[in-house]
Structures are given as structure tokens and as C-alpha cells.
Scaffold this active site. Structure first.
Site, mmCIF file in Angstrom:
data_model
loop_
_atom_site.group_PDB
_atom_site.id
_atom_site.type_symbol
_atom_site.label_atom_id
_atom_site.label_comp_id
_atom_site.label_asym_id
_atom_site.label_seq_id
_atom_site.Cartn_x
_atom_site.Cartn_y
_atom_site.Cartn_z
ATOM 1 C CB SER A 1 -7.493 -0.478 52.697
ATOM 2 O OG SER A 1 -6.291 -1.175 52.901
ATOM 3 C CG ASP B 1 -1.399 4.227 53.824
ATOM 4 O OD1 ASP B 1 -0.976 3.310 54.545
ATOM 5 O OD2 ASP B 1 -2.423 4.153 53.121
ATOM 6 C CG HIS C 1 -4.225 2.590 55.659
ATOM 7 N ND1 HIS C 1 -4.056 2.556 54.289
ATOM 8 C CD2 HIS C 1 -4.977 1.488 55.952
ATOM 9 C CE1 HIS C 1 -4.665 1.485 53.789
ATOM 10 N NE2 HIS C 1 -5.245 0.829 54.774
#
Lengths: 277, 277
Positions: A148, A223, A256
Site C-alpha cells: 500500500s 481490495d 487489502h
């Protein structure tokens, strides 16, 4: 040097350690984790850097990814920095996507952030010097991966030192920070409104320079940050136009979380080790 | 039934889920986690129970052990209860080794604990009924494992239903609760001062009955609870005197943490699967 060992756990034959130290670059006390494989044969071993995402510390990857099994199998050390400067006197913000836990791996130029928020220099200089003293039989070979915000960090740091890092990989990275809410908020705050200054911290810009290390990116289709924050179109277009090969793969049904990272981490380690040895 | 799915993550091909429900046995709202392997071939699959240690919830094992890789490899479901009743109206204690997070997997008889603290019946009856509805193609075969207080729980529950559970294993379990500070504190509080009542919740007593499922125990030598809380001498002596085979192994340099559990979990899954199929 103020380096202090505060935790040590045997793990998969090697050692999971946690240190604190005073950072001259960040002007505050910092914590990081490092894994040292058993290295019973006393061979030269490479080093992989892991950069975590928003809100994380060095603990998330250490505790939730299961990476130690792979690091021991491949006999590679792993360095895990924190995600921002820390401490009472460090500037902060109410939101979880700015300030502490959200350093974005850049060097801030705007007040009040410019005093402490220099995660880029902290990692590539200060923490690198520390890592080289902590890894016995260090081969000098390095690669970098992240998740991320840390995927953005791995790409930016890896591409800015394209001869130093042998491979770059990322899980669900912010690929075009200048075009998405997280990146726009962070860049305008840390770097100011002049978007020319943003380009040197933007993976989609850096990749235009070509000649980058091999890159692997893995993204989950479920995600919920994917569409708004992690879109790959612009980055992949710039990569293709500049003949930079990027292995970009989508994984059906994955989100995620660290459940996603843990599932595909073996592929990433395998990719890195192809280029580290 | 008030069962509510509150989280779902794809993990190693299967699904890591979290549910809440109102427990009639515990008289409070409870949370648990369950892993369902992909089961692409739609075969019958067994179920392993994991019981966690003091201060834990269903998250510790789910997030820190990496068990999903093994559960998917072996195509086994894994059920992870919380460690005590929960909620504002449930009795609690200032210490971390009593009250919430410290249910000890028994049925309390003393006030104010007797109202809610019935983790034994909750697991073997209520949660078992729920598990059997949640696991598609459930083969009906079960085994049980746990850590520390949950290692005690796995041994006690597994031995009290010796025909139901095909295997029992434990990491750093409390083996003789009536002889160590954690167990004495919990038993005298939950069960009262009459030590006769303690015996049916004491692995070192239950093992005297013989005819137990195969047992594997793994203990780290650098576990700082080892000498005071987790001593194996009395338990192994009683096992031997009653011809009960126990595989007891010590691991040099390992501590009480999930780094230790993650390292040797593959051995435990392998042991369970030998007896589940």
C-alpha cells in the site's frame, strides 16, 4: 550509536529482533525490526527491505505475514522500518492517512513536517548503515518490497536507487500518488502545492526514466481501496511506453489485508531471490 | 440463532471468517473465527479446534500463526473461540490472568463467575453445534490444539471427550494447574477452595484415566513461564504410570510467543492429520 536491542525471539531457526535508536535524520527515537536467518553455513546473505502501509509500525509485517519461514528458507535478512517519525514532539494530524503512521517514505519540505518527516533519507542512509552492521556476512545485495503506502515507498526508493536494489515488489501499492486522494493529501501537505515537486516521489513519473530493476506487483480484486487509491492504468501505461517490464497480477477475491499478503508472499520472496543470487 | 458474519477474508485459497452471536450458555454476545479451506473437490473435511492463551481473543491465532497455509494444504476447517465470556455485564478482575480473557475453559461454580463463565459447555455444546452448520461437507472428525491456558483447555476438553477428539496437541500448556500460580488462582476463584472439585479440570488428573487420544506437546526452553507455570514433570509421570503415550518435545531457544507457535505449527498440523484421516 544509541542502538538498543529491546526484543529477541527465536523464529523458524533464525532470530526476530526489535531495536530502538535515536535517529539523527528524523530527530526522534525510532523503533525497527530485523530478521536474521540462522545462516548455519556462514554464507554471505542478502537483505530484503519491507515497507509497511498507513497506520502500521514494524510489528504488522513481523507478526502477521509469516515471512520468517521464507526468510529462513532462502537465508535472507529482512529489515522492517517504522512508517513515520514518532514521539510527543513530532508533528501529527488527526487523520490516519497523514502524520504519524503515514510518512509516505519521502522528505518533507513544508512546515511543520520538514523538521522530522524525512523517511526517505532515514531509510536509504541512516537505517541502511545500521542494517549493514547488524547483518552478519552481509553480501551487500539488497531488494525492496512493501504494501500500500509501503508499496509506493518500495517503488520510489527502489527506482531512485535503481542500481542498488536488485528487485522491487509491492502488494496493492499506491502507483500514481499525484492522482489519488491519499497521495494528493500527503504530497500537498508534505511537499506543498507546487506539483513539480511531487514528480520525484511519484512511481508513475520515475518509471519514465527506464532502466529500473525488475518489478512485481500483486493486487487483490476485492481490495476496497483498489479503484479509488490504487489504480494501475497510468503506471502501467508509462512503464510500457518506456519499455520497462512490470509483472502486474490481480488476485481474484483477495482484499487489502495481511491475509492477502501472507497468501502471496512466497511468490514475492521467490521473485526477489531470483535476482538477489 | 443470532449468528452474524462480521468479517470475511480470502486467505490461501480458503476463507477466514469472523462471526458474532448471542451465547445462551454464556449469556452474552460472543465473537469467534473460523477458517474454511477451498475444498474444490468437495470432499468431506475434518475440523481442528484452536484454544488461545491468557489475554487472547480469536484474533491472535488467526493473525499471527500463519495456520491458514496449513489448513488449506491439508483441507481442514479450523475453529477459533474467544477465551472468556465478554461484555459490560460480565464479571471481571483487575489482573490479566483472571476474568475476561482468562476463562480457563471450565464451568465456574462460584459467584459472581458462575453466571457467565462456562467456556467448557460453550465450546463442547453450543459452539460445536454452530461449527457443524458452518463447515460444508463436515466429516464429523475433530481434534483439538491450543497454547498455554489454551493448551490446558485442549488437553482437558480433549480428554473429557476422549472418543470425540482424534488427537490433542498443545504449545507450552499449563499441565498441572492445581500446582502452579495461574491454575491455583483460577481454580480457587472459579471453583472454590475445595480441591476435590479441581480434579476434573486438571490434565494431570484426567490422564490417569488412560485411553486418551494421542497427545503432542511442544515447549520452548526460553519460555519465561516454563519453570513456574508450565512444568511437565507431574503430568508426564502420571501419563507414564497409566501407559498413556505423550510426545513431549522441548525446543531450544524458543519462547512463549506466536513466533514459537508459527515455527512448529506445521509439525502439529501434520500430527493431527495423521489421526484425522
Amino acid at each position: 550509536m544509541s542502538l538498543k536491542l529491546i526484543e529477541k525471539h527465536r523464529s523458524f531457526g533464525g532470530e526476530q529482533r526489535k531495536y530502538t535508536h535515536y535517529s539523527e535524520v528524523l530527530k526522534c527515537e525510532m523503533t525497527f525490526s530485523i530478521y536474521l536467518p540462522s545462516n548455519k553455513e556462514m554464507r554471505e546473505i542478502p537483505l530484503i527491505w519491507w515497507l509497511s502501509g498507513l497506520t502500521c509500525t514494524d510489528d504488522n509485517f513481523s507478526q502477521k505475514s509469516g515471512f520468517q519461514r521464507l526468510a529462513e528458507r532462502y537465508q535472507v535478512a529482512v529489515m522492517i522500518p517504522d512508517t513515520s517519525p514518532r514521539g510527543e514532539h513530532v508533528a501529527d494530524h488527526d487523520g490516519w492517512d497523514l502524520g504519524k503512521g503515514a510518512g509516505f517514505y519521502l522528505n518533507a519540505t513544508q512546515d511543520p513536517w520538514a523538521k522530522n518527516y524525512h523517511m526517505y533519507t532515514y531509510i536509504v542512509d541512516e537505517l541502511s548503515a545500521i542494517a549493514s552492521t547488524l547483518v552478519p556476512y552481509f553480501s551487500g545485495e539488497e531488494s525492496i518490497m512493501g504494501h500500500s503506502m509501503g508499496g509506493h515507498g518500495a517503488l520510489v526508493i527502489g527506482m531512485k536507487s535503481a542500481t542498488r536494489f536488485k528487485a522491487i515488489s509491492a502488494f496493492s501499492p499506491i502507483l500514481s500518488p499525484a492522482r489519488v486522494p491519499w497521495g494528493i493529501k500527503a504530497f500537498s501537505t508534505y511537499l506543498g502545492e507546487d506539483q513539480a515537486a511531487w514528480k520525484k516521489w511519484d512511481a508513475s513519473e520515475l518509471i519514465k526514466e527506464g532502466g529500473m530493476p525488475p518489478i512485481l506487483i500483486t493486487q487483490g480484486t476485492e481490495d476496497h481501496f483498489y479503484r479509488e487509491q490504487l489504480d494501475e492504468t497510468h503506471f502501467l501505461k508509462n512503464a510500457e511506453e518506456n519499455n520497462q517490464i512490470v509483472h502486474y497480477e490481480k488476485k481474484e477475491g483477495y482484499d487489502h489485508s495481511y491475509f492477502f499478503i501472507a497468501t502471496f508472499l512466497e511468490d514475492h520472496f521467490s521473485f526477489h531471490m531470483q535476482h538477489l543470487r
